[in-house]
Design a protein around this motif. Structure first.
Motif, PDB file in Angstrom:
ATOM      1  N   ASP A  51     -11.660 -10.017 -12.339  1.00  0.00           N
ATOM      2  CA  ASP A  51     -11.763  -9.184 -13.541  1.00  0.00           C
ATOM      3  C   ASP A  51     -10.682  -8.112 -13.493  1.00  0.00           C
ATOM      4  N   VAL A  52      -9.444  -8.548 -13.725  1.00  0.00           N
ATOM      5  CA  VAL A  52      -8.264  -7.683 -13.608  1.00  0.00           C
ATOM      6  C   VAL A  52      -7.482  -7.711 -14.916  1.00  0.00           C
ATOM      7  N   ASP A  53      -6.960  -6.572 -15.312  1.00  0.00           N
ATOM      8  CA  ASP A  53      -6.119  -6.505 -16.507  1.00  0.00           C
ATOM      9  C   ASP A  53      -4.646  -6.304 -16.161  1.00  0.00           C
ATOM     10  N   TYR A  54      -4.384  -5.450 -15.172  1.00  0.00           N
ATOM     11  CA  TYR A  54      -3.004  -5.162 -14.759  1.00  0.00           C
ATOM     12  C   TYR A  54      -2.947  -5.032 -13.241  1.00  0.00           C
ATOM     13  N   ALA A  55      -1.728  -5.115 -12.723  1.00  0.00           N
ATOM     14  CA  ALA A  55      -1.517  -4.935 -11.286  1.00  0.00           C
ATOM     15  C   ALA A  55      -0.289  -4.052 -11.081  1.00  0.00           C
ATOM     16  N   VAL A  56      -0.414  -3.081 -10.192  1.00  0.00           N
ATOM     17  CA  VAL A  56       0.673  -2.152  -9.884  1.00  0.00           C
ATOM     18  C   VAL A  56       1.356  -2.603  -8.599  1.00  0.00           C
ATOM     19  N   PHE A  57       2.678  -2.719  -8.650  1.00  0.00           N
ATOM     20  CA  PHE A  57       3.470  -3.129  -7.493  1.00  0.00           C
ATOM     21  C   PHE A  57       4.580  -2.112  -7.235  1.00  0.00           C
ATOM     22  N   GLU A  58       5.200  -2.264  -6.081  1.00  0.00           N
ATOM     23  CA  GLU A  58       6.378  -1.461  -5.796  1.00  0.00           C
ATOM     24  C   GLU A  58       7.500  -1.862  -6.755  1.00  0.00           C
ATOM     25  N   GLU A  59       8.290  -0.901  -7.160  1.00  0.00           N
ATOM     26  CA  GLU A  59       9.391  -1.164  -8.094  1.00  0.00           C
ATOM     27  C   GLU A  59      10.339  -2.228  -7.545  1.00  0.00           C
ATOM     28  N   LYS A  60      10.772  -3.131  -8.423  1.00  0.00           N
ATOM     29  CA  LYS A  60      11.706  -4.214  -8.117  1.00  0.00           C
ATOM     30  C   LYS A  60      11.137  -5.227  -7.114  1.00  0.00           C
ATOM     31  N   SER A  61       9.832  -5.380  -7.117  1.00  0.00           N
ATOM     32  CA  SER A  61       9.205  -6.369  -6.230  1.00  0.00           C
ATOM     33  C   SER A  61       8.917  -7.683  -6.943  1.00  0.00           C
ATOM     34  N   ASP A  62       9.224  -7.730  -8.241  1.00  0.00           N
ATOM     35  CA  ASP A  62       9.007  -8.941  -9.052  1.00  0.00           C
ATOM     36  C   ASP A  62       7.546  -9.385  -9.049  1.00  0.00           C
ATOM     37  N   PHE A  63       6.638  -8.412  -8.991  1.00  0.00           N
ATOM     38  CA  PHE A  63       5.189  -8.667  -9.032  1.00  0.00           C
ATOM     39  C   PHE A  63       4.721  -9.562  -7.883  1.00  0.00           C
ATOM     40  N   ALA A  64       5.430  -9.525  -6.766  1.00  0.00           N
ATOM     41  CA  ALA A  64       5.074 -10.349  -5.610  1.00  0.00           C
ATOM     42  C   ALA A  64       4.431  -9.485  -4.527  1.00  0.00           C
ATOM     43  N   PHE A  65       3.296  -9.925  -4.011  1.00  0.00           N
ATOM     44  CA  PHE A  65       2.605  -9.173  -2.958  1.00  0.00           C
ATOM     45  C   PHE A  65       3.480  -9.023  -1.719  1.00  0.00           C
ATOM     46  N   SER A  66       4.226 -10.079  -1.379  1.00  0.00           N
ATOM     47  CA  SER A  66       5.018 -10.071  -0.150  1.00  0.00           C
ATOM     48  C   SER A  66       6.175  -9.085  -0.186  1.00  0.00           C
ATOM     49  N   LYS A  67       6.603  -8.665  -1.384  1.00  0.00           N
ATOM     50  CA  LYS A  67       7.748  -7.761  -1.513  1.00  0.00           C
ATOM     51  C   LYS A  67       7.344  -6.315  -1.778  1.00  0.00           C
ATOM     52  N   SER A  68       6.061  -6.081  -1.954  1.00  0.00           N
ATOM     53  CA  SER A  68       5.597  -4.765  -2.397  1.00  0.00           C
ATOM     54  C   SER A  68       4.865  -4.025  -1.278  1.00  0.00           C
ATOM     55  N   MET A  69       5.179  -2.733  -1.130  1.00  0.00           N
ATOM     56  CA  MET A  69       4.492  -1.869  -0.168  1.00  0.00           C
ATOM     57  C   MET A  69       4.244  -0.516  -0.826  1.00  0.00           C
ATOM     58  N   LEU A  70       2.969  -0.142  -0.911  1.00  0.00           N
ATOM     59  CA  LEU A  70       2.579   1.103  -1.571  1.00  0.00           C
ATOM     60  C   LEU A  70       1.557   1.838  -0.700  1.00  0.00           C
ATOM     61  N   PRO A  71       1.496   3.165  -0.812  1.00  0.00           N
ATOM     62  CA  PRO A  71       0.434   3.899  -0.106  1.00  0.00           C
ATOM     63  C   PRO A  71      -0.900   3.712  -0.820  1.00  0.00           C
ATOM     64  N   GLU A  72      -1.970   3.610  -0.063  1.00  0.00           N
ATOM     65  CA  GLU A  72      -3.294   3.425  -0.670  1.00  0.00           C
ATOM     66  C   GLU A  72      -3.656   4.596  -1.574  1.00  0.00           C
ATOM     67  N   SER A  73      -3.134   5.772  -1.270  1.00  0.00           N
ATOM     68  CA  SER A  73      -3.432   6.966  -2.075  1.00  0.00           C
ATOM     69  C   SER A  73      -2.932   6.830  -3.506  1.00  0.00           C
ATOM     70  N   LEU A  74      -2.000   5.885  -3.729  1.00  0.00           N
ATOM     71  CA  LEU A  74      -1.487   5.673  -5.085  1.00  0.00           C
ATOM     72  C   LEU A  74      -2.604   5.227  -6.022  1.00  0.00           C
ATOM     73  N   ALA A  75      -3.629   4.564  -5.477  1.00  0.00           N
ATOM     74  CA  ALA A  75      -4.753   4.115  -6.294  1.00  0.00           C
ATOM     75  C   ALA A  75      -5.437   5.289  -6.977  1.00  0.00           C
ATOM     76  N   ASP A  76      -5.530   6.436  -6.280  1.00  0.00           N
ATOM     77  CA  ASP A  76      -6.155   7.621  -6.867  1.00  0.00           C
ATOM     78  C   ASP A  76      -5.309   8.176  -8.006  1.00  0.00           C
ATOM     79  N   ASP A  77      -3.979   8.099  -7.853  1.00  0.00           N
ATOM     80  CA  ASP A  77      -3.085   8.564  -8.922  1.00  0.00           C
ATOM     81  C   ASP A  77      -3.201   7.670 -10.151  1.00  0.00           C
ATOM     82  N   VAL A  78      -3.294   6.365  -9.926  1.00  0.00           N
ATOM     83  CA  VAL A  78      -3.421   5.420 -11.037  1.00  0.00           C
ATOM     84  C   VAL A  78      -4.746   5.630 -11.757  1.00  0.00           C
ATOM     85  N   MET A  79      -5.783   5.923 -10.999  1.00  0.00           N
ATOM     86  CA  MET A  79      -7.119   6.111 -11.573  1.00  0.00           C
ATOM     87  C   MET A  79      -7.142   7.262 -12.563  1.00  0.00           C
TER      88      MET A  79
END
Length: 374
Positions: A51-79
């Motif tokens: 049940d997902v609408d959007y996904a946030v990735f690291e910039e220029k990662s082409d929406f790929a999990f293997s290319k993206s690294m973000l701090p978990e605290s970013l989830a609070d900012d997105v919220m």
């Protein structure tokens, strides 16, 4: 309709041959649709059914999990952003697991995709047996039930190859695969201990995750990207298409289905056109005694509709019978929505194919048809 049904029962042999062709075409279409959907599930079921609408990735990662690294605290900012209803940070890593204490052989190992999530978040799947993840038990994992055939059971302790980390199966879930691997859901802490165990592998990011999943129909992805630096926001579809191999596999199956449907339309049209030519004398008699073009056309369309509907329903039944005997290793998933969709498409194609016959009927001259020798 009465006239159409009377002719169907009278000329059984002729119409059974046409019905057989339509039934075989429908059977093949449904089998391909089920196999295509099964392959699609193997590639991205975890994302498809989340049940997902959007996904946030690291910039220029082409929406790929293997290319993206973000701090978990970013989830609070997105919220805190407008329209966001819930967030769920996630990290993924390929791994090989085996039962603790089993023989050190390749046969004892199973390739899986480790997915680190927050227990209780919307990315945690519903368990079919066992228990859900618990925040106070970071070693507990939920695994896809395909691991049962490899002998895994609730309570088993798993060892990750190349790591000292151990996991305990607390529950099984269903249809949770990604990149053609069964998913093992664990805590973010255990995920990081495995994937970023080497010093410096986390690029100095505290509590690293690969993506933040977002729920919220009213989220504006462009404004979200402008509000938070260093990110890119993808839709659910973009995220699924970014899974390695997913687009190529799905595109191949859809192209095969497309060609099959086009060829089916041509074959069915030719059959009904030939049948119309053979009955030109009958149509001429009907017109001579006062039947209008519309009356004759309705009779033909009703006949095509009835014949096609029965044939397609038989094709559906044969497909489910085939699915029941397919080996478990073969990816096959024919959902009810797919059955309805392709049934309607085949039915519309059959009726549309009869339009060539309709044009022929409209041009039939009663005097010419009556003088024709059958």
């Amino acid at each position: 309709m009465f006239l159409a049904l009377k002719e169907l029962t009278y000329s059984k042999g002729r119409f059974m041959m046409i019905s057989l062709i339509i039934m075989l075409i429908a059977w093949l279409v449904f089998i391909l649709a089920g196999l295509g959907n099964g392959l699609s599930d193997l590639g991205a079921a975890t994302l498809k059914y989340a049940d997902v609408d959007y996904a946030v990735f690291e910039e220029k990662s082409d929406f790929a999990f293997s290319k993206s690294m973000l701090p978990e605290s970013l989830a609070d900012d997105v919220m805190e952003e407008k329209g966001v209803e819930a967030v769920a940070p996630i990290g993924t890593a390929s791994a090989s697991v085996r039962k603790t204490g089993s023989e050190q052989s390749e046969a004892a190992k199973v390739d899986v995709l480790l997915a680190g999530i927050r227990p209780g978040s919307f990315m945690e799947p519903k368990v079919t047996s066992g228990n859900a993840l618990q925040a106070d038990d970071p070693s507990g994992v939920i695994v896809d039930d395909s691991l049962k055939k490899d002998g895994f059971q609730i309570g088993d302790t798993l060892t990750i190859s190349g790591s000292v980390e151990e996991l305990t199966i607390v529950g099984f879930t269903k249809n949770q695969t990604l990149s053609h691997q069964p998913v093992v859901f664990t805590s973010l802490e255990k995920f990081r201990m495995y994937k970023y165990a080497a010093p410096g592998s986390d690029n100095g990011i505290k509590d690293v995750v690969n993506s933040v999943m977002v729920q919220g129909k009213d989220v504006d992805p462009e404004k979200l990207e402008q509000s938070i630096d260093g990110i890119e926001v993808g839709t659910k579809k973009e995220t699924i298409n970014a899974v390695p191999g997913y687009t190529a596999e799905n595109g191949t199956i859809m192209m095969m289905l497309g060609f099959l449907i086009v060829i089916s339309a041509i074959v069915i049209a030719v059959f009904f056109y030939i049948l119309t030519n053979q009955k030109a004398h009958q149509f001429g008699v009907m017109k001579a005694i006062g039947a209008s073009n519309w009356f004759v056309i309705k009779s033909v369309i009703s006949q095509v509709f009835s014949l096609s509907l029965i044939s397609i329903l038989i094709g559906v039944g044969l497909t489910y019978a085939t699915a029941a005997i397919l080996p478990d290793s073969m990816p096959f998933n024919l959902e009810g929505q797919l059955v309805v969709t392709y049934s309607l498409i085949l039915l519309l194609i059959s009726v549309a194919s009869s339009l060539f016959s309709v044009l022929k009927i409209a041009k039939i001259d009663p005097l010419t048809a009556l003088g024709r020798v059958e």
